[in-house]
Write a protein that holds these residues in place. Structure first.
Motif, PDB file in Angstrom:
ATOM      1  N   GLY A 102       0.809  -1.215   0.000  1.00  0.00           N
ATOM      2  CA  GLY A 102       0.000   0.000   0.000  1.00  0.00           C
ATOM      3  C   GLY A 102       0.843   1.267   0.000  1.00  0.00           C
ATOM      4  O   GLY A 102       0.323   2.366   0.122  1.00  0.00           O
ATOM      5  N   ARG A 103       2.139   1.121  -0.135  1.00  0.00           N
ATOM      6  CA  ARG A 103       3.065   2.264  -0.146  1.00  0.00           C
ATOM      7  C   ARG A 103       3.654   2.417  -1.545  1.00  0.00           C
ATOM      8  O   ARG A 103       3.657   1.493  -2.335  1.00  0.00           O
ATOM      9  N   GLU A 104       4.185   3.581  -1.815  1.00  0.00           N
ATOM     10  CA  GLU A 104       4.947   3.814  -3.047  1.00  0.00           C
ATOM     11  C   GLU A 104       6.330   3.197  -2.863  1.00  0.00           C
ATOM     12  O   GLU A 104       6.891   3.263  -1.768  1.00  0.00           O
ATOM     13  N   GLY A 105       6.875   2.619  -3.906  1.00  0.00           N
ATOM     14  CA  GLY A 105       8.214   2.066  -3.794  1.00  0.00           C
ATOM     15  C   GLY A 105       8.521   1.062  -4.879  1.00  0.00           C
ATOM     16  O   GLY A 105       7.925   1.094  -5.953  1.00  0.00           O
ATOM     17  N   VAL A 106       9.430   0.169  -4.569  1.00  0.00           N
ATOM     18  CA  VAL A 106       9.949  -0.797  -5.535  1.00  0.00           C
ATOM     19  C   VAL A 106       9.320  -2.170  -5.328  1.00  0.00           C
ATOM     20  O   VAL A 106       8.685  -2.439  -4.317  1.00  0.00           O
ATOM     21  N   THR A 107       9.536  -3.037  -6.313  1.00  0.00           N
ATOM     22  CA  THR A 107       9.120  -4.430  -6.211  1.00  0.00           C
ATOM     23  C   THR A 107      10.328  -5.270  -5.835  1.00  0.00           C
ATOM     24  O   THR A 107      11.391  -5.153  -6.448  1.00  0.00           O
ATOM     25  N   ILE A 108      10.141  -6.119  -4.834  1.00  0.00           N
ATOM     26  CA  ILE A 108      11.199  -7.003  -4.360  1.00  0.00           C
ATOM     27  C   ILE A 108      10.803  -8.442  -4.671  1.00  0.00           C
ATOM     28  O   ILE A 108       9.628  -8.798  -4.595  1.00  0.00           O
ATOM     29  N   ALA A 109      11.779  -9.241  -5.060  1.00  0.00           N
ATOM     30  CA  ALA A 109      11.558 -10.660  -5.326  1.00  0.00           C
ATOM     31  C   ALA A 109      12.112 -11.460  -4.155  1.00  0.00           C
ATOM     32  O   ALA A 109      13.278 -11.316  -3.798  1.00  0.00           O
ATOM     33  N   THR A 110      11.266 -12.276  -3.561  1.00  0.00           N
ATOM     34  CA  THR A 110      11.641 -13.060  -2.393  1.00  0.00           C
ATOM     35  C   THR A 110      11.838 -14.514  -2.782  1.00  0.00           C
ATOM     36  O   THR A 110      11.071 -15.056  -3.575  1.00  0.00           O
ATOM     37  N   GLY A 111      12.853 -15.120  -2.209  1.00  0.00           N
ATOM     38  CA  GLY A 111      13.105 -16.547  -2.428  1.00  0.00           C
ATOM     39  C   GLY A 111      13.996 -17.099  -1.339  1.00  0.00           C
ATOM     40  O   GLY A 111      14.700 -16.348  -0.665  1.00  0.00           O
ATOM     41  N   ASP A 112      13.972 -18.383  -1.179  1.00  0.00           N
ATOM     42  CA  ASP A 112      14.745 -19.021  -0.116  1.00  0.00           C
ATOM     43  C   ASP A 112      16.159 -19.390  -0.552  1.00  0.00           C
ATOM     44  O   ASP A 112      16.684 -20.435  -0.142  1.00  0.00           O
ATOM     45  N   ILE A 113      16.751 -18.540  -1.346  1.00  0.00           N
ATOM     46  CA  ILE A 113      18.161 -18.694  -1.717  1.00  0.00           C
ATOM     47  C   ILE A 113      18.817 -17.321  -1.673  1.00  0.00           C
ATOM     48  O   ILE A 113      18.159 -16.308  -1.887  1.00  0.00           O
ATOM     49  N   PHE A 114      20.107 -17.314  -1.357  1.00  0.00           N
ATOM     50  CA  PHE A 114      20.868 -16.069  -1.399  1.00  0.00           C
ATOM     51  C   PHE A 114      21.330 -15.899  -2.834  1.00  0.00           C
ATOM     52  O   PHE A 114      22.138 -16.682  -3.328  1.00  0.00           O
ATOM     53  N   VAL A 115      20.802 -14.918  -3.535  1.00  0.00           N
ATOM     54  CA  VAL A 115      21.077 -14.721  -4.956  1.00  0.00           C
ATOM     55  C   VAL A 115      22.442 -14.067  -5.121  1.00  0.00           C
ATOM     56  O   VAL A 115      22.701 -12.999  -4.569  1.00  0.00           O
ATOM     57  N   ASP A 116      23.307 -14.741  -5.884  1.00  0.00           N
ATOM     58  CA  ASP A 116      24.631 -14.160  -6.140  1.00  0.00           C
ATOM     59  C   ASP A 116      25.183 -14.585  -7.490  1.00  0.00           C
ATOM     60  O   ASP A 116      26.368 -14.792  -7.643  1.00  0.00           O
ATOM     61  N   ASP A 117      24.307 -14.712  -8.500  1.00  0.00           N
ATOM     62  CA  ASP A 117      24.823 -15.010  -9.837  1.00  0.00           C
ATOM     63  C   ASP A 117      23.982 -14.333 -10.920  1.00  0.00           C
ATOM     64  O   ASP A 117      22.820 -13.999 -10.699  1.00  0.00           O
ATOM     65  N   ALA A 118      24.599 -14.131 -12.055  1.00  0.00           N
ATOM     66  CA  ALA A 118      23.993 -13.359 -13.142  1.00  0.00           C
ATOM     67  C   ALA A 118      22.741 -14.023 -13.717  1.00  0.00           C
ATOM     68  O   ALA A 118      21.787 -13.332 -14.078  1.00  0.00           O
ATOM     69  N   ASP A 119      22.715 -15.352 -13.815  1.00  0.00           N
ATOM     70  CA  ASP A 119      21.534 -16.029 -14.359  1.00  0.00           C
ATOM     71  C   ASP A 119      20.312 -15.798 -13.471  1.00  0.00           C
ATOM     72  O   ASP A 119      19.213 -15.533 -13.967  1.00  0.00           O
ATOM     73  N   ALA A 120      20.500 -15.911 -12.165  1.00  0.00           N
ATOM     74  CA  ALA A 120      19.381 -15.695 -11.239  1.00  0.00           C
ATOM     75  C   ALA A 120      18.898 -14.250 -11.299  1.00  0.00           C
ATOM     76  O   ALA A 120      17.688 -14.000 -11.283  1.00  0.00           O
ATOM     77  N   THR A 121      19.815 -13.293 -11.378  1.00  0.00           N
ATOM     78  CA  THR A 121      19.388 -11.893 -11.425  1.00  0.00           C
ATOM     79  C   THR A 121      18.612 -11.595 -12.703  1.00  0.00           C
ATOM     80  O   THR A 121      17.639 -10.844 -12.672  1.00  0.00           O
ATOM     81  N   ALA A 122      19.014 -12.205 -13.811  1.00  0.00           N
ATOM     82  CA  ALA A 122      18.275 -12.007 -15.062  1.00  0.00           C
ATOM     83  C   ALA A 122      16.859 -12.573 -14.952  1.00  0.00           C
ATOM     84  O   ALA A 122      15.892 -11.949 -15.411  1.00  0.00           O
ATOM     85  N   ARG A 123      16.711 -13.749 -14.342  1.00  0.00           N
ATOM     86  CA  ARG A 123      15.390 -14.355 -14.168  1.00  0.00           C
ATOM     87  C   ARG A 123      14.517 -13.459 -13.282  1.00  0.00           C
ATOM     88  O   ARG A 123      13.342 -13.234 -13.574  1.00  0.00           O
ATOM     89  N   ILE A 124      15.092 -12.931 -12.214  1.00  0.00           N
ATOM     90  CA  ILE A 124      14.334 -12.083 -11.292  1.00  0.00           C
ATOM     91  C   ILE A 124      13.904 -10.786 -11.973  1.00  0.00           C
ATOM     92  O   ILE A 124      12.767 -10.340 -11.820  1.00  0.00           O
ATOM     93  N   ARG A 125      14.790 -10.198 -12.757  1.00  0.00           N
ATOM     94  CA  ARG A 125      14.427  -8.984 -13.520  1.00  0.00           C
ATOM     95  C   ARG A 125      13.258  -9.278 -14.451  1.00  0.00           C
ATOM     96  O   ARG A 125      12.353  -8.458 -14.609  1.00  0.00           O
ATOM     97  N   SER A 126      13.263 -10.460 -15.075  1.00  0.00           N
ATOM     98  CA  SER A 126      12.191 -10.799 -16.017  1.00  0.00           C
ATOM     99  C   SER A 126      10.837 -10.929 -15.322  1.00  0.00           C
ATOM    100  O   SER A 126       9.796 -10.779 -15.960  1.00  0.00           O
ATOM    101  N   LEU A 127      10.850 -11.187 -14.021  1.00  0.00           N
ATOM    102  CA  LEU A 127       9.611 -11.275 -13.245  1.00  0.00           C
ATOM    103  C   LEU A 127       9.146  -9.905 -12.743  1.00  0.00           C
ATOM    104  O   LEU A 127       8.052  -9.774 -12.212  1.00  0.00           O
ATOM    105  N   GLY A 128       9.993  -8.885 -12.869  1.00  0.00           N
ATOM    106  CA  GLY A 128       9.633  -7.531 -12.455  1.00  0.00           C
ATOM    107  C   GLY A 128      10.268  -7.071 -11.158  1.00  0.00           C
ATOM    108  O   GLY A 128       9.985  -5.975 -10.690  1.00  0.00           O
ATOM    109  N   GLY A 129      11.133  -7.876 -10.573  1.00  0.00           N
ATOM    110  CA  GLY A 129      11.799  -7.477  -9.338  1.00  0.00           C
ATOM    111  C   GLY A 129      13.019  -6.614  -9.608  1.00  0.00           C
ATOM    112  O   GLY A 129      13.711  -6.811 -10.605  1.00  0.00           O
ATOM    113  N   VAL A 130      13.273  -5.661  -8.717  1.00  0.00           N
ATOM    114  CA  VAL A 130      14.504  -4.863  -8.811  1.00  0.00           C
ATOM    115  C   VAL A 130      15.403  -5.089  -7.601  1.00  0.00           C
ATOM    116  O   VAL A 130      16.593  -4.819  -7.650  1.00  0.00           O
TER     117      VAL A 130
END
Length: 189
Positions: A102-130
């Protein structure tokens, strides 16, 4: 009374142990621990005197080159580590695809892994997360179930690329200090 929430004690290390007007909750990392911890805290609160607001603070990685370091209000959360029965990534079989604060702001992608690689970040961007983290979707969903307003403040700790795990360990103290300064200004503490 407000409820100050973080996944890890290290994310609150710059905050005083007692904070007037706030109860404090550390849930542990990940969606299950976040959901369980927040549910227990909200369920234990007297139903006639619910929290005025849940204020979540913590770190997040960025998956966007357009998102600089700093503190961000989260407007919405999605899940990047689920898929529905049709195989659609980001869609859970029984939970909403997106929860909103209900606030103005960004979209966050949540998952049960610590993201630290380029393939995962590309997948998350494609879902709309920043931004990416391990708890926000659960926190927002639980708050909605109890009808308690929620604000999620995430400070960028890393670029969610190779080596992000080591970077996070080195910067969490500085991130906590930034969050404490921000919370003091926002809540007149």
């Amino acid at each position: 009374m407000k409820l100050l929430v973080a996944a890890l004690e290290s994310e609150l290390q710059a905050f005083p142990a007692r904070l007037a007007g706030f109860d404090r909750l550390v849930t542990g990392p990940g969606k299950l621990m976040a959901a369980f911890g927040l549910t227990r805290a909200l369920d234990a609160r007297d139903a006639g005197d619910p929290y005025d607001e849940i204020v979540v603070v913590g770190t997040a990685g960025t998956v966007s080159n357009d998102v600089e370091s700093g503190i961000y209000d989260v407007a919405a959360a999605i899940q990047h580590d689920v898929q529905d029965l049709d195989g659609v990534v980001g869609r859970h079989v029984s939970l909403p695809a997106r929860v909103e604060t209900g606030r103005e702001g960004v979209t966050i992608a949540t998952g049960d892994i610590f993201v630290d690689d380029a393939d995962a970040t590309a997948r998350i961007r494609s879902l709309g997360g920043v931004l990416v983290d391990m708890e926000t979707f659960a926190f927002v969903w639980v708050a909605q179930q109890f009808g308690v307003p929620i604000r999620v403040l995430r400070v960028v700790s890393d670029r969610a690329q190779d080596g992000a795990t080591q970077v996070w360990d080195e910067v969490v103290a500085a991130c906590s200090a930034q969050l404490w300064d921000f919370v003091q200004r926002e809540y007149d503490l």
